[in-house]
Design a protein around this motif. Structure first.
Motif, PDB file in Angstrom:
ATOM      1  N   ARG A 215      98.243  46.245 122.096  1.00  0.00           N
ATOM      2  CA  ARG A 215      97.762  47.453 121.677  1.00  0.00           C
ATOM      3  C   ARG A 215      97.788  48.240 122.962  1.00  0.00           C
ATOM      4  NH1 ARG A 215      98.090  47.428 116.711  1.00  0.00           N
ATOM      5  NH2 ARG A 215      97.044  45.620 115.450  1.00  0.00           N
ATOM      6  N   GLU A 216      97.307  47.933 124.167  1.00  0.00           N
ATOM      7  CA  GLU A 216      97.233  48.877 125.322  1.00  0.00           C
ATOM      8  C   GLU A 216      98.527  48.913 125.670  1.00  0.00           C
ATOM      9  OE1 GLU A 216      93.234  46.960 127.678  1.00  0.00           O
ATOM     10  OE2 GLU A 216      95.020  46.045 127.744  1.00  0.00           O
ATOM     11  N   ALA A 217      99.570  48.155 125.818  1.00  0.00           N
ATOM     12  CA  ALA A 217     100.971  48.267 125.896  1.00  0.00           C
ATOM     13  C   ALA A 217     101.714  49.216 125.073  1.00  0.00           C
ATOM     14  CB  ALA A 217     101.762  47.009 126.065  1.00  0.00           C
ATOM     15  N   CYS A 218     101.086  49.254 123.849  1.00  0.00           N
ATOM     16  CA  CYS A 218     101.584  50.350 122.931  1.00  0.00           C
ATOM     17  C   CYS A 218     101.327  51.671 123.189  1.00  0.00           C
ATOM     18  CB  CYS A 218     101.463  49.859 121.450  1.00  0.00           C
ATOM     19  SG  CYS A 218     102.182  50.604 120.225  1.00  0.00           S
ATOM     20  N   ALA A 219      99.934  51.830 123.411  1.00  0.00           N
ATOM     21  CA  ALA A 219      99.392  53.159 123.754  1.00  0.00           C
ATOM     22  C   ALA A 219     100.163  53.464 125.196  1.00  0.00           C
ATOM     23  CB  ALA A 219      97.763  52.916 124.036  1.00  0.00           C
ATOM     24  N   LEU A 220     100.532  52.939 125.874  1.00  0.00           N
ATOM     25  CA  LEU A 220     100.984  53.359 127.299  1.00  0.00           C
ATOM     26  C   LEU A 220     102.653  53.638 127.133  1.00  0.00           C
ATOM     27  CD1 LEU A 220      99.517  50.916 129.698  1.00  0.00           C
ATOM     28  CD2 LEU A 220      99.132  53.465 129.599  1.00  0.00           C
ATOM     29  N   GLY A 221     103.299  53.134 125.916  1.00  0.00           N
ATOM     30  CA  GLY A 221     104.772  53.578 125.511  1.00  0.00           C
ATOM     31  C   GLY A 221     105.548  52.446 126.008  1.00  0.00           C
ATOM     32  N   LEU A 222     105.024  51.026 126.558  1.00  0.00           N
ATOM     33  CA  LEU A 222     106.021  50.038 126.681  1.00  0.00           C
ATOM     34  C   LEU A 222     106.432  49.252 125.429  1.00  0.00           C
ATOM     35  CD1 LEU A 222     107.366  48.278 128.878  1.00  0.00           C
ATOM     36  CD2 LEU A 222     105.203  46.928 128.949  1.00  0.00           C
ATOM     37  N   VAL A 223     105.467  49.261 124.591  1.00  0.00           N
ATOM     38  CA  VAL A 223     105.724  48.555 123.335  1.00  0.00           C
ATOM     39  C   VAL A 223     105.989  49.646 122.268  1.00  0.00           C
ATOM     40  CG1 VAL A 223     104.720  47.040 121.524  1.00  0.00           C
ATOM     41  CG2 VAL A 223     104.699  46.456 123.648  1.00  0.00           C
ATOM     42  N   THR A 224     106.655  49.625 121.236  1.00  0.00           N
ATOM     43  CA  THR A 224     106.960  50.398 120.203  1.00  0.00           C
ATOM     44  C   THR A 224     105.959  50.352 118.999  1.00  0.00           C
ATOM     45  OG1 THR A 224     109.500  50.173 120.667  1.00  0.00           O
ATOM     46  CG2 THR A 224     108.843  51.375 118.715  1.00  0.00           C
ATOM     47  N   GLU A 225     105.744  49.155 118.587  1.00  0.00           N
ATOM     48  CA  GLU A 225     104.894  48.880 117.607  1.00  0.00           C
ATOM     49  C   GLU A 225     104.398  47.456 117.499  1.00  0.00           C
ATOM     50  OE1 GLU A 225     104.617  49.575 112.557  1.00  0.00           O
ATOM     51  OE2 GLU A 225     106.428  49.793 113.699  1.00  0.00           O
ATOM     52  N   VAL A 226     103.038  47.363 117.188  1.00  0.00           N
ATOM     53  CA  VAL A 226     102.486  46.109 116.900  1.00  0.00           C
ATOM     54  C   VAL A 226     102.004  45.696 115.699  1.00  0.00           C
ATOM     55  CG1 VAL A 226     100.343  44.652 117.805  1.00  0.00           C
ATOM     56  CG2 VAL A 226     101.319  46.828 119.438  1.00  0.00           C
ATOM     57  N   PHE A 227     102.343  44.216 115.493  1.00  0.00           N
ATOM     58  CA  PHE A 227     101.985  44.055 114.048  1.00  0.00           C
ATOM     59  C   PHE A 227     101.145  42.608 114.127  1.00  0.00           C
ATOM     60  CE2 PHE A 227     106.229  45.756 114.317  1.00  0.00           C
ATOM     61  CZ  PHE A 227     106.145  46.250 113.428  1.00  0.00           C
ATOM     62  N   PRO A 228     100.500  42.362 113.039  1.00  0.00           N
ATOM     63  CA  PRO A 228      99.413  41.133 112.942  1.00  0.00           C
ATOM     64  C   PRO A 228     100.476  39.976 113.170  1.00  0.00           C
ATOM     65  CG  PRO A 228      98.960  42.542 111.258  1.00  0.00           C
ATOM     66  CD  PRO A 228     100.349  43.055 111.904  1.00  0.00           C
ATOM     67  N   ASP A 229      99.960  38.879 113.936  1.00  0.00           N
ATOM     68  CA  ASP A 229     100.803  37.809 114.409  1.00  0.00           C
ATOM     69  C   ASP A 229     101.249  36.989 112.945  1.00  0.00           C
ATOM     70  OD1 ASP A 229     101.847  36.018 116.218  1.00  0.00           O
ATOM     71  OD2 ASP A 229     100.653  34.519 115.079  1.00  0.00           O
ATOM     72  N   SER A 230     100.364  37.136 111.797  1.00  0.00           N
ATOM     73  CA  SER A 230     100.539  36.296 110.582  1.00  0.00           C
ATOM     74  C   SER A 230     101.854  36.962 110.106  1.00  0.00           C
ATOM     75  CB  SER A 230      99.469  36.406 109.961  1.00  0.00           C
ATOM     76  OG  SER A 230      98.754  37.688 109.395  1.00  0.00           O
ATOM     77  N   THR A 231     101.850  38.300 110.047  1.00  0.00           N
ATOM     78  CA  THR A 231     103.223  39.003 109.351  1.00  0.00           C
ATOM     79  C   THR A 231     104.115  39.569 110.224  1.00  0.00           C
ATOM     80  OG1 THR A 231     101.847  41.151 109.346  1.00  0.00           O
ATOM     81  CG2 THR A 231     101.620  39.447 107.362  1.00  0.00           C
ATOM     82  N   PHE A 232     104.134  39.103 111.647  1.00  0.00           N
ATOM     83  CA  PHE A 232     105.094  39.648 112.663  1.00  0.00           C
ATOM     84  C   PHE A 232     106.429  39.437 112.175  1.00  0.00           C
ATOM     85  CE2 PHE A 232     107.153  38.773 116.713  1.00  0.00           C
ATOM     86  CZ  PHE A 232     107.390  40.081 117.237  1.00  0.00           C
ATOM     87  N   GLN A 233     106.772  38.348 111.872  1.00  0.00           N
ATOM     88  CA  GLN A 233     108.378  37.957 111.812  1.00  0.00           C
ATOM     89  C   GLN A 233     108.798  38.714 110.248  1.00  0.00           C
ATOM     90  OE1 GLN A 233     110.433  36.190 113.619  1.00  0.00           O
ATOM     91  NE2 GLN A 233     108.850  35.534 115.091  1.00  0.00           N
ATOM     92  N   GLN A 234     107.970  38.691 109.190  1.00  0.00           N
ATOM     93  CA  GLN A 234     108.490  39.249 108.235  1.00  0.00           C
ATOM     94  C   GLN A 234     108.571  40.608 108.185  1.00  0.00           C
ATOM     95  OE1 GLN A 234     105.528  38.414 105.168  1.00  0.00           O
ATOM     96  NE2 GLN A 234     106.554  39.925 103.589  1.00  0.00           N
ATOM     97  N   GLU A 235     107.592  41.419 108.876  1.00  0.00           N
ATOM     98  CA  GLU A 235     107.575  42.690 108.882  1.00  0.00           C
ATOM     99  C   GLU A 235     108.790  43.449 109.791  1.00  0.00           C
ATOM    100  OE1 GLU A 235     104.011  45.245 108.959  1.00  0.00           O
ATOM    101  OE2 GLU A 235     102.933  43.420 109.143  1.00  0.00           O
ATOM    102  N   VAL A 236     108.736  42.615 111.070  1.00  0.00           N
ATOM    103  CA  VAL A 236     109.770  43.279 111.993  1.00  0.00           C
ATOM    104  C   VAL A 236     111.225  42.991 111.301  1.00  0.00           C
ATOM    105  CG1 VAL A 236     111.007  42.807 114.336  1.00  0.00           C
ATOM    106  CG2 VAL A 236     108.265  42.864 113.940  1.00  0.00           C
ATOM    107  N   TRP A 237     111.452  41.608 110.796  1.00  0.00           N
ATOM    108  CA  TRP A 237     112.776  41.597 110.342  1.00  0.00           C
ATOM    109  C   TRP A 237     113.315  42.389 109.158  1.00  0.00           C
ATOM    110  CZ3 TRP A 237     116.737  39.829 112.841  1.00  0.00           C
ATOM    111  CH2 TRP A 237     116.532  38.833 113.869  1.00  0.00           C
ATOM    112  N   SER A 238     112.020  42.719 108.278  1.00  0.00           N
ATOM    113  CA  SER A 238     112.428  43.910 107.301  1.00  0.00           C
ATOM    114  C   SER A 238     112.958  44.888 107.950  1.00  0.00           C
ATOM    115  CB  SER A 238     111.226  44.073 106.563  1.00  0.00           C
ATOM    116  OG  SER A 238     111.547  44.810 105.456  1.00  0.00           O
ATOM    117  N   LYS A 239     112.370  45.529 108.847  1.00  0.00           N
ATOM    118  CA  LYS A 239     112.814  46.863 109.581  1.00  0.00           C
ATOM    119  C   LYS A 239     114.166  46.642 110.158  1.00  0.00           C
ATOM    120  CE  LYS A 239     108.347  48.888 111.533  1.00  0.00           C
ATOM    121  NZ  LYS A 239     108.683  50.285 111.050  1.00  0.00           N
TER     122      LYS A 239
END
Length: 300
Positions: A215-239
């Motif tokens: 979340r810190e990396a996202c706030a600084l712009g290095l990361v685009t979006e953060v997802f809960p680990d439990s749904t990470f694969q499902q949500e990202v692959w849907s996008k």
């Protein structure tokens, strides 16, 4: 007779089309059918440290050294460079880089280095292998997405400044322990990180080894979006599957418009970084820092 000739011509045309289709499939490098939904996967003999999957107009490059926390050996550097080169030429709309297991990547495998290596030897290995790897990211012609499934360390973090989207699990962390190892920033991070997160924060990360949460990396712009680990694969692959339905050439050309203006600058930064790394490889403080690291590691 005319109808018979027409039927024969149509039959021949269909055969030729089938042959061309089969030929085109074989032209996709190192990909064979083994995944559901017509996915194509690399023959395991093609890569020793990676798995490459082509599915749903997406090429997925998976770093597969989970027992080493996906540390980048020289072999992995070379194989990722080859995989990116091939992905840039295949039919995919976008390419994804991710890690197998709990880590995205623990960075450069320090067993790549020898404290007894001369400056010339270090310059040859670093400049020719690792810089080639970085240049493949700089020059990649399509959208390149990092799926950061866990901790990213060293070059596993710095390379993120050269990808187009970074999606991270909330279990991911980001750390560049260069100063602790007597090393210096690479993968153009001395340029991309200040541009992304500002000079003060980039200094804190690159020079003073600050570890960032997802979340810190996202706030600084290095990361685009953060997802809960439990749904990470499902949500990202849907996008990503939705993105991969967009027109391939349009998407690629749009990415190039955004990125190409800085390619010359990035290559210049890359050369300067690796020149410094090669020059400093045999320095006293660098050698002592690496020796201390291995001594501590041996005690664990």
């Amino acid at each position: 007779m005319i109808e018979s000739d027409c039927a024969m011509k149509k039959c021949i045309d269909n055969v030729l089309k089938a042959q061309e289709t089969q030929k085109a499939v074989h032209l996709i490098p190192n990909l064979v059918s083994s995944e559901p939904h017509h996915a194509r996967r690399n023959n395991l003999s093609d890569y020793k440290t990676l798995q490459v999957i082509y599915q749903d107009n997406i090429t997925k490059i998976i770093m597969k050294r989970p027992e080493k926390k996906n540390a980048l050996s020289f072999e992995m550097y070379k194989e990722i460079a080859v995989a990116l080169d091939q992905a840039g030429k295949d039919d995919s709309v976008l390419t994804v880089l991710t890690g197998d297991g709990d880590y995205f990547s623990s960075g450069n495998d320090l067993n790549n280095k020898s404290t007894t290596a001369s400056k010339d030897e270090m310059k040859e290995t670093i400049m020719e292998i690792v810089r080639t790897f970085v240049c493949k990211f700089i020059d990649f012609p399509k959208p390149l997405v990092a799926m950061v499934n866990g901790p990213a360390i060293g070059i596993g973090t710095t390379i993120l400044g050269l990808v187009d989207l970074v999606y991270a699990s909330d279990k991911a962390t980001f750390n560049t322990p260069f100063s602790k190892l007597g090393q210096h920033p690479e993968a153009c991070s001395s340029y991309t990180f200040p541009k992304i997160m500002g000079l003060a924060k980039a200094t804190e990360v690159l020079v003073f080894n600050k570890t960032l949460t997802a979340r810190e990396a996202c706030a600084l712009g290095l990361v685009t979006e953060v997802f809960p680990d439990s749904t990470f694969q499902q949500e990202v692959w849907s996008k990503l599957r939705a993105y991969a339905t967009l027109p391939k050439n349009c998407v690629a050309l749009s990415k190039q418009l955004i990125r190409n203006m800085e390619k010359e600058k990035l290559h210049a930064v890359c050369r300067k970084e690796f020149d410094l790394l090669a020059e400093r490889a045999g320095s006293e403080d660098s050698i002592k820092a690496l020796q201390l690291f291995f001594q501590r590691k041996a005690k664990l």
